[in-house]
Motif scaffolding. Structure first.
Motif, PDB file in Angstrom:
ATOM      1  N   ILE A   1       0.836  -1.204   0.000  1.00  0.00           N
ATOM      2  CA  ILE A   1       0.000   0.000   0.000  1.00  0.00           C
ATOM      3  C   ILE A   1       0.869   1.253   0.000  1.00  0.00           C
ATOM      4  O   ILE A   1       0.558   2.244  -0.646  1.00  0.00           O
ATOM      5  CB  ILE A   1      -0.951  -0.019   1.220  1.00  0.00           C
ATOM      6  CG1 ILE A   1      -1.959  -1.165   1.083  1.00  0.00           C
ATOM      7  CG2 ILE A   1      -1.682   1.310   1.364  1.00  0.00           C
ATOM      8  CD1 ILE A   1      -2.724  -1.465   2.362  1.00  0.00           C
TER       9      ILE A   1
ATOM     10  N   ILE B   1     -15.667  -7.066   1.803  1.00  0.00           N
ATOM     11  CA  ILE B   1     -14.529  -7.579   1.033  1.00  0.00           C
ATOM     12  C   ILE B   1     -15.080  -8.287  -0.203  1.00  0.00           C
ATOM     13  O   ILE B   1     -15.994  -9.109  -0.091  1.00  0.00           O
ATOM     14  CB  ILE B   1     -13.677  -8.561   1.860  1.00  0.00           C
ATOM     15  CG1 ILE B   1     -13.074  -7.853   3.074  1.00  0.00           C
ATOM     16  CG2 ILE B   1     -12.573  -9.181   1.004  1.00  0.00           C
ATOM     17  CD1 ILE B   1     -12.314  -8.779   4.015  1.00  0.00           C
TER      18      ILE B   1
ATOM     19  N   GLU C   1     -15.916   3.580   0.169  1.00  0.00           N
ATOM     20  CA  GLU C   1     -14.737   3.615   1.029  1.00  0.00           C
ATOM     21  C   GLU C   1     -14.703   2.436   1.997  1.00  0.00           C
ATOM     22  O   GLU C   1     -13.656   2.066   2.496  1.00  0.00           O
ATOM     23  CB  GLU C   1     -14.689   4.930   1.818  1.00  0.00           C
ATOM     24  CG  GLU C   1     -14.366   6.129   0.959  1.00  0.00           C
ATOM     25  CD  GLU C   1     -13.886   7.328   1.773  1.00  0.00           C
ATOM     26  OE1 GLU C   1     -13.888   7.238   3.022  1.00  0.00           O
ATOM     27  OE2 GLU C   1     -13.523   8.343   1.152  1.00  0.00           O
ATOM     28  N   GLY C   2     -15.871   1.859   2.298  1.00  0.00           N
ATOM     29  CA  GLY C   2     -15.910   0.763   3.248  1.00  0.00           C
ATOM     30  C   GLY C   2     -15.562  -0.587   2.636  1.00  0.00           C
ATOM     31  O   GLY C   2     -15.616  -1.603   3.324  1.00  0.00           O
ATOM     32  N   GLN C   3     -15.212  -0.613   1.341  1.00  0.00           N
ATOM     33  CA  GLN C   3     -14.993  -1.896   0.667  1.00  0.00           C
ATOM     34  C   GLN C   3     -13.535  -2.102   0.278  1.00  0.00           C
ATOM     35  O   GLN C   3     -12.810  -1.154   0.009  1.00  0.00           O
ATOM     36  CB  GLN C   3     -15.884  -1.966  -0.589  1.00  0.00           C
ATOM     37  CG  GLN C   3     -17.369  -1.973  -0.226  1.00  0.00           C
ATOM     38  CD  GLN C   3     -18.271  -2.003  -1.433  1.00  0.00           C
ATOM     39  OE1 GLN C   3     -18.066  -1.274  -2.398  1.00  0.00           O
ATOM     40  NE2 GLN C   3     -19.293  -2.848  -1.386  1.00  0.00           N
ATOM     41  N   VAL C   4     -13.129  -3.369   0.296  1.00  0.00           N
ATOM     42  CA  VAL C   4     -11.790  -3.761  -0.148  1.00  0.00           C
ATOM     43  C   VAL C   4     -11.950  -4.769  -1.277  1.00  0.00           C
ATOM     44  O   VAL C   4     -12.698  -5.737  -1.140  1.00  0.00           O
ATOM     45  CB  VAL C   4     -10.981  -4.398   0.997  1.00  0.00           C
ATOM     46  CG1 VAL C   4      -9.583  -4.791   0.520  1.00  0.00           C
ATOM     47  CG2 VAL C   4     -10.888  -3.472   2.204  1.00  0.00           C
TER      48      VAL C   4
ATOM     49  N   MET D   1      -8.727   6.482  -9.115  1.00  0.00           N
ATOM     50  CA  MET D   1      -9.331   7.263  -8.039  1.00  0.00           C
ATOM     51  C   MET D   1     -10.533   6.565  -7.401  1.00  0.00           C
ATOM     52  O   MET D   1     -11.514   7.200  -7.024  1.00  0.00           O
ATOM     53  CB  MET D   1      -9.752   8.656  -8.554  1.00  0.00           C
ATOM     54  CG  MET D   1      -8.603   9.524  -9.027  1.00  0.00           C
ATOM     55  SD  MET D   1      -7.361   9.859  -7.753  1.00  0.00           S
ATOM     56  CE  MET D   1      -8.052  11.269  -6.922  1.00  0.00           C
TER      57      MET D   1
ATOM     58  N   PRO E   1     -12.747   4.900  -4.543  1.00  0.00           N
ATOM     59  CA  PRO E   1     -12.791   5.073  -3.079  1.00  0.00           C
ATOM     60  C   PRO E   1     -12.344   3.817  -2.328  1.00  0.00           C
ATOM     61  O   PRO E   1     -12.010   3.889  -1.150  1.00  0.00           O
ATOM     62  CB  PRO E   1     -14.268   5.358  -2.795  1.00  0.00           C
ATOM     63  CG  PRO E   1     -14.901   5.609  -4.104  1.00  0.00           C
ATOM     64  CD  PRO E   1     -14.070   4.946  -5.149  1.00  0.00           C
ATOM     65  N   ALA E   2     -12.347   2.661  -3.013  1.00  0.00           N
ATOM     66  CA  ALA E   2     -12.025   1.389  -2.339  1.00  0.00           C
ATOM     67  C   ALA E   2     -10.545   1.062  -2.474  1.00  0.00           C
ATOM     68  O   ALA E   2      -9.890   1.437  -3.438  1.00  0.00           O
ATOM     69  CB  ALA E   2     -12.857   0.259  -2.935  1.00  0.00           C
ATOM     70  N   LEU E   3     -10.041   0.338  -1.473  1.00  0.00           N
ATOM     71  CA  LEU E   3      -8.665  -0.175  -1.509  1.00  0.00           C
ATOM     72  C   LEU E   3      -8.625  -1.409  -2.402  1.00  0.00           C
ATOM     73  O   LEU E   3      -9.508  -2.264  -2.328  1.00  0.00           O
ATOM     74  CB  LEU E   3      -8.231  -0.518  -0.081  1.00  0.00           C
ATOM     75  CG  LEU E   3      -6.920  -1.279   0.118  1.00  0.00           C
ATOM     76  CD1 LEU E   3      -5.727  -0.454  -0.352  1.00  0.00           C
ATOM     77  CD2 LEU E   3      -6.744  -1.633   1.594  1.00  0.00           C
TER      78      LEU E   3
ATOM     79  N   LEU F   1      -6.387  -4.720  -3.547  1.00  0.00           N
ATOM     80  CA  LEU F   1      -5.256  -5.584  -3.225  1.00  0.00           C
ATOM     81  C   LEU F   1      -5.160  -6.690  -4.270  1.00  0.00           C
ATOM     82  O   LEU F   1      -6.181  -7.225  -4.708  1.00  0.00           O
ATOM     83  CB  LEU F   1      -5.435  -6.198  -1.827  1.00  0.00           C
ATOM     84  CG  LEU F   1      -5.682  -5.208  -0.694  1.00  0.00           C
ATOM     85  CD1 LEU F   1      -5.987  -5.955   0.599  1.00  0.00           C
ATOM     86  CD2 LEU F   1      -4.476  -4.295  -0.497  1.00  0.00           C
TER      87      LEU F   1
ATOM     88  N   PRO G   1      -3.805   1.928  -3.507  1.00  0.00           N
ATOM     89  CA  PRO G   1      -4.587   2.570  -2.435  1.00  0.00           C
ATOM     90  C   PRO G   1      -5.806   3.277  -3.015  1.00  0.00           C
ATOM     91  O   PRO G   1      -5.884   3.483  -4.231  1.00  0.00           O
ATOM     92  CB  PRO G   1      -3.610   3.598  -1.848  1.00  0.00           C
ATOM     93  CG  PRO G   1      -2.265   3.242  -2.374  1.00  0.00           C
ATOM     94  CD  PRO G   1      -2.484   2.527  -3.672  1.00  0.00           C
ATOM     95  N   PRO G   2      -6.762   3.656  -2.158  1.00  0.00           N
ATOM     96  CA  PRO G   2      -7.901   4.434  -2.638  1.00  0.00           C
ATOM     97  C   PRO G   2      -7.415   5.767  -3.219  1.00  0.00           C
ATOM     98  O   PRO G   2      -6.326   6.227  -2.873  1.00  0.00           O
ATOM     99  CB  PRO G   2      -8.730   4.690  -1.373  1.00  0.00           C
ATOM    100  CG  PRO G   2      -8.114   3.900  -0.287  1.00  0.00           C
ATOM    101  CD  PRO G   2      -6.773   3.448  -0.718  1.00  0.00           C
ATOM    102  N   TYR G   3      -8.221   6.381  -4.063  1.00  0.00           N
ATOM    103  CA  TYR G   3      -7.923   7.717  -4.595  1.00  0.00           C
ATOM    104  C   TYR G   3      -6.497   7.827  -5.119  1.00  0.00           C
ATOM    105  O   TYR G   3      -5.740   8.720  -4.746  1.00  0.00           O
ATOM    106  CB  TYR G   3      -8.177   8.780  -3.519  1.00  0.00           C
ATOM    107  CG  TYR G   3      -9.578   8.741  -2.958  1.00  0.00           C
ATOM    108  CD1 TYR G   3     -10.676   8.937  -3.792  1.00  0.00           C
ATOM    109  CD2 TYR G   3      -9.813   8.480  -1.610  1.00  0.00           C
ATOM    110  CE1 TYR G   3     -11.962   8.877  -3.285  1.00  0.00           C
ATOM    111  CE2 TYR G   3     -11.099   8.418  -1.104  1.00  0.00           C
ATOM    112  CZ  TYR G   3     -12.161   8.625  -1.947  1.00  0.00           C
ATOM    113  OH  TYR G   3     -13.442   8.565  -1.443  1.00  0.00           O
ATOM    114  N   THR G   4      -6.124   6.853  -5.959  1.00  0.00           N
ATOM    115  CA  THR G   4      -4.798   6.856  -6.557  1.00  0.00           C
ATOM    116  C   THR G   4      -4.940   6.910  -8.070  1.00  0.00           C
ATOM    117  O   THR G   4      -5.831   6.269  -8.632  1.00  0.00           O
ATOM    118  CB  THR G   4      -4.033   5.583  -6.129  1.00  0.00           C
ATOM    119  OG1 THR G   4      -3.888   5.599  -4.716  1.00  0.00           O
ATOM    120  CG2 THR G   4      -2.654   5.516  -6.778  1.00  0.00           C
TER     121      THR G   4
END
Lengths: 292, 190
Positions: free
Chosen positions: A37, A112, A126-129, A207, A209-211, A213, A226-229
């Motif tokens: 990350i 997830i 944002e709450g999700q991966v 960009m 909102p979620a991470l 992986l 990462p989020p917002y990348t």
């Protein structure tokens, strides 16, 4: 009996540690994830373990999911957008059995989402991966077979090989040659394989909102966005990247914006197009029914 | 000997998710599940971070006191090293902070070997202080940190300038933590 065993669902298999992996392995993967990350798009080697399914069936994604998963999570697993295919069903049942977590097929309910080769149509939060299963993490592998050399090219940020490949595709056929697994530049620094998602899904990485992986079990690599990348599909100014979608409406829900699978219906050239994202398609059909 | 996590499996998982969120969203403050007992000199977030990340594979440097060192060795098995430069994890509780430039930053081909500095600070607050931008941040986040050296922003600029090499920092105050991955840009005063 440990406290964790008490908190698990009654049908959880007591013969396994929570989420299958031993704690030392989880720690190793967790340390790798934190560095992944911190260095967006950079592939990091990790000690991938043998899992109770063969390489190529999502062992990398499963190990990442097992290392981040907690009892409060709700897990969704998709295979090419579908919740009901063998791979998705098996992985969902695996985690229900070894971790007792809630599983779902609804994108909106999941915390997830492990995926093989799609990103859901519904915008992520944002709450999700997202956890991607990655068969080949090295975006340069068809151009430079020596991993020692690709590591050096990543260190130098030298991606001319990939640009020449794209140039040659455009010169020969007028457009980029990859309809899936089209490489992306992450945070203006690392060239990254988005895993074999269709190019249609590439813009969803940008960009988000979620991470995000990524786990490659056979190749033993982990990387992250990462989020917002910033995530930009490799292209040229005069030949911008264009995500492609079949020019049809979904035969089941009528969507003209979702990514479609082509299904051959007979041996006389008959075919139909339906949404690849089964949850999205079901939501659309329900909404249509409610409106009627 | 003070105990570790009440539930070594699930509390470590919760600790990791707090660290993962902190690293993925720099400047957002996260909460950990505190160990029920703490050795002298360690606060909950720093202790939970150590229990979550450290084991026999992570050479660890710390300036914490004797009780904390014995506690870390007992619960994690991490080998304690004398030189900050040879550590993979650093737990810094004292008034002075090892200079970021002296820590292992990884190599061009293996930047992931860069160290993680866990610094216990006196206060963390969102919404004011340093202006953070970069991956994980939609526009900008503000983070006020009490208890880091005055030249930390200058040290951080030098650290970020050698990206992808560099050091990642976890700031812990009480039971709360925030992280600065090397990819984040930091500016002082709004």
């Amino acid at each position: 009996m440990t406290a964790s065993a008490h908190m698990q669902a009654p049908d959880t298999d007591p013969g396994y540690n929570f989420a299958y992996l031993d704690e030392a392995t989880k720690r190793m993967i967790r340390r790798t994830l934190l560095k992944a990350i911190a260095i967006p798009g950079h592939q990091i080697p990790f000690g991938a373990r043998e899992m109770p399914l063969p390489y190529g069936w999502g062992t990398g994604g499963i190990q990442v999911t097992a290392s981040i998963l907690g009892p409060d999570d709700t897990l969704k697993v998709i295979d090419q957008g579908a919740d009901d295919t063998t791979n998705a069903v098996s992985i969902r049942r695996f985690f229900h059995r070894v971790a007792g977590v809630r599983t779902t097929t609804r994108t909106a309910e999941a915390t997830i989402i492990q995926t093989r080769h799609r990103i859901p149509e519904r915008p992520l939060t944002e709450g999700q991966v997202m956890v991607f299963q990655v068969p080949m993490p090295e975006p340069l592998f068809k151009l430079e077979p020596r991993l020692a050399e690709t590591r050096r090219l990543h260190a130098l940020g030298d991606y001319s090989l990939a640009q020449v490949k794209l140039y040659e595709d455009i010169a020969r056929q007028g457009e980029g040659g990859s309809s899936y697994s089209h490489p992306v530049m992450v945070n203006h620094r690392y060239l990254m394989s988005p895993s074999p998602i269709p190019g249609f899904d590439n813009p969803k990485l940008h960009m988000s909102p979620a991470l995000m992986l990524f786990g490659a079990g056979r190749e033993k690599k982990i990387y992250a966005v990462p989020p917002y990348t910033s995530v930009v599909s490799l292209d040229f100014d005069d030949h911008p990247f264009r995500p492609v979608r079949a020019p049809h409406a979904c035969a089941a829900c009528g969507s003209t914006t979702s990514y479609l699978d082509e299904i051959v219906t007979d041996d006389r050239g008959g075919r139909m197009f339906v949404c690849s994202d089964t949850d999205h398609c079901a939501e659309n059909q329900m909404a249509r029914k409610a409106a009627e | 000997m003070k105990t570790g996590f009440t539930d070594p499996v699930l509390d470590a998982q919760a600790g990791f998710r707090a660290l993962m969120q902190a690293m993925a969203r720099p400047g957002r403050v996260q909460q950990v599940i505190p160990p029920p007992e703490l050795p002298a000199g360690l606060e909950a977030a720093a202790a939970a971070t150590i229990l979550t990340l450290a084991d026999a594979e992570t050479p660890l440097w710390t300036d914490a006191g004797e009780e904390a060192r014995a506690w870390i060795t007992f619960h994690t098995g991490a080998p304690l090293v004398a030189e900050p430069a040879s550590a993979m994890l650093l737990l810094n509780t004292g008034a002075t902070m090892p200079a970021l430039a002296t820590l292992h930053a990884g190599e061009d081909e293996t930047p992931q070997d860069g160290a993680t500095l866990i610094r216990q600070v006196t206060g963390l607050a969102e919404g004011s202080g340093w202006r953070l931008t970069g991956p994980g941040i939609e526009r900008e986040h503000h983070l006020a940190v009490m208890g880091v050296p005055g030249d930390f922003p200058a040290q951080w600029r030098a650290n970020a300038a050698r990206f992808p090499r560099g050091v990642d920092v976890v700031l812990c105050a009480g039971g709360r933590l925030a992280a600065l991955p090397r990819s984040v840009a930091l500016r002082e005063g709004g």
